[in-house]
Design an enzyme around this catalytic site. Sequence first.
Site, PDB file in Angstrom:
ATOM      1  N   SER A 189       0.792  -1.234   0.000  1.00 30.30           N
ATOM      2  CA  SER A 189       0.000   0.000   0.000  1.00 30.30           C
ATOM      3  C   SER A 189       0.815   1.269   0.000  1.00 30.30           C
ATOM      4  O   SER A 189       0.298   2.331  -0.331  1.00 30.30           O
ATOM      5  CB  SER A 189      -0.916   0.014   1.211  1.00 30.30           C
ATOM      6  OG  SER A 189      -0.142   0.113   2.379  1.00 30.30           O
ATOM      7  N   HIS A 217      -5.589  -4.009   0.265  1.00 27.37           N
ATOM      8  CA  HIS A 217      -5.648  -2.817  -0.587  1.00 27.37           C
ATOM      9  C   HIS A 217      -6.135  -3.126  -1.992  1.00 27.37           C
ATOM     10  O   HIS A 217      -5.913  -2.337  -2.915  1.00 27.37           O
ATOM     11  CB  HIS A 217      -4.286  -2.117  -0.609  1.00 27.37           C
ATOM     12  CG  HIS A 217      -3.966  -1.538   0.731  1.00 27.37           C
ATOM     13  ND1 HIS A 217      -4.411  -0.302   1.129  1.00 27.37           N
ATOM     14  CD2 HIS A 217      -3.317  -2.071   1.792  1.00 27.37           C
ATOM     15  CE1 HIS A 217      -4.033  -0.082   2.372  1.00 27.37           C
ATOM     16  NE2 HIS A 217      -3.361  -1.137   2.803  1.00 27.37           N
ATOM     17  N   LYS A 248     -11.824  -0.550   4.213  1.00 27.91           N
ATOM     18  CA  LYS A 248     -11.261   0.347   3.195  1.00 27.91           C
ATOM     19  C   LYS A 248     -12.252   0.434   2.025  1.00 27.91           C
ATOM     20  O   LYS A 248     -13.219   1.170   2.111  1.00 27.91           O
ATOM     21  CB  LYS A 248      -9.854  -0.124   2.823  1.00 27.91           C
ATOM     22  CG  LYS A 248      -8.914  -0.127   4.045  1.00 27.91           C
ATOM     23  CD  LYS A 248      -7.487  -0.381   3.700  1.00 27.91           C
ATOM     24  CE  LYS A 248      -6.616  -0.711   4.896  1.00 27.91           C
ATOM     25  NZ  LYS A 248      -6.365   0.396   5.821  1.00 27.91           N
TER      26      LYS A 248
HETATM   27  C1  LIG Z   1      -1.671  -4.658   4.059  1.00 26.04           C
HETATM   28  C2  LIG Z   1      -2.561  -4.429   5.223  1.00 26.04           C
HETATM   29  N1  LIG Z   1      -3.043  -5.498   5.871  1.00 26.04           N
HETATM   30  C3  LIG Z   1      -3.865  -5.338   6.936  1.00 26.04           C
HETATM   31  C4  LIG Z   1      -4.233  -4.086   7.376  1.00 26.04           C
HETATM   32  C5  LIG Z   1      -5.160  -3.945   8.547  1.00 26.04           C
HETATM   33  O1  LIG Z   1      -6.440  -3.595   8.098  1.00 26.04           O
HETATM   34  P1  LIG Z   1      -7.561  -3.124   9.118  1.00 26.04           P
HETATM   35  O2  LIG Z   1      -7.575  -1.643   9.048  1.00 26.04           O
HETATM   36  O3  LIG Z   1      -8.827  -3.767   8.727  1.00 26.04           O
HETATM   37  O4  LIG Z   1      -7.100  -3.598  10.478  1.00 26.04           O
HETATM   38  C6  LIG Z   1      -3.748  -2.954   6.743  1.00 26.04           C
HETATM   39  C7  LIG Z   1      -4.151  -1.609   7.216  1.00 26.04           C
HETATM   40  O5  LIG Z   1      -3.874  -0.584   6.682  1.00 26.04           O
HETATM   41  C8  LIG Z   1      -2.876  -3.128   5.632  1.00 26.04           C
HETATM   42  O6  LIG Z   1      -2.366  -2.067   4.994  1.00 26.04           O
END
Ligand SMILES: Cc1ncc(COP(=O)(O)O)c(C=O)c1O
Length: 409
Positions: A189, A217, A248
């Site tokens: 991301s 993402h 998201k």
């Molecule tokens: C690659 C990735 N995995 C997992 C997560 C965690 O997501 P969540 O906001 O649902 O905890 C994020 C959060 O930005 C992320 O960028």
Amino acid sequence: MNYDAALDMALQRLHDEGRYRVFIDVERRKGQYPQAVWTRPDGTEQEITIWCGNDYLGMGQHPAVLAAMHEALDATGAGSGGTRNISGTTVYHNQLEAELADLHGQDAALVFSSAYIANDATLSTLRKLFPGLIIYSDELNHASMIEGIKRFDGAKRIFRHNDVAHLRELLAADDPAAPKLIAFESIYSMDGDFAPIAEICDLAREFNALTYLDEVHAVGMYGPRGGGVAEREGLVDRIDIFNGTLGKAFGVFGGYIAASAKMCDAIRSYAPGFIFTTSLPPAVAAGAATAIALLKTDEGQKLRDTQQLYARILKMRLRGLGLPIDDRGSHIVPVHVGNPVHCKMLSDMLLEEFGIYVQPINFPTVPRGTERLRFTPSPVHDPKQIERLVQAMDALWSRCALNRAHAVA
Ligand SMILES: Cc1ncc(COP(=O)(O)O)c(C=O)c1O
């Protein structure tokens, strides 16, 4: 110990390095996103445009999502009132998991409090299911995977980012009979680059390893039904465990894994991070299920197309100004600044002078020296907002005498 002095020192270190995080007080107004209101520390307000949100498709204000949430709230009340095992499983949770399993072409799915928890809880639990398991993890994996893998008390190998030759070396060096799992993301991301999913799956097949793909993402935004990059590339049946977020592109909150019925049954039964916590509020589950279903349709495809179009336009315009854009072909638009103090200064000036909100991305989210502004155009941004952003970046780049014509790709 003088605890106060120790805390002062810890905080001062962050200030000294220019990476003390200041949370911006933002109030979104339903139906107007990405417009929002910023409340300054002195209590005064300013209208702003959010350019760093992860409500990637604006689903957090979609009328159908809000209607589903209102309906569930009115029908059942606020919280679920229990863990999944003890009174906290409702028709809304079951519908959401069915929607997710279908999205990823899997038998089943499990919803967690967040994708962070889903990664941490699942990866740290795998050793209980597969004694002797070795985990191979991309060096740029998200903190939630890193935490889960740290807590997994088995062997771990870190492969260089997206480097399949290195991954192969590591796999080949281990006992062929040992159980193995490769953990990686489809889109990273902070740079917006894609993983070589097919090549990693080929290695997994060759070395009899499981694949664990974080599509946080990508879900909602790639693939003909929003199933992510694996769906877009026809690789769904080569992934053993998908991880995704409901917070998201789906615009709500929560996280999940999708996998075979047996895998989900085992994680459900062994992962403390799934078992010992209150389940999602039913209204949240209802809103997320509605967003997922909607993004499987033509309406979803239109949102995906517009998002990609705006991302391309923004990159083209910023590149035209000679700004250091890193274009990896995804919806994420990173502008490299390379210095935490400059990065914060640019972000502050954008907010205060232009009403443009983009949070500076500093260490430890990205390596030192790669600090950046990370823009996330959505289909609910409009061409006028893009124009204002481009003009503001042009003016600030000149004023701060920053280098131009260093476009990365
Ligand atoms: C690659 C990735 N995995 C997992 C997560 C965690 O997501 P969540 O906001 O649902 O905890 C994020 C959060 O930005 C992320 O960028």
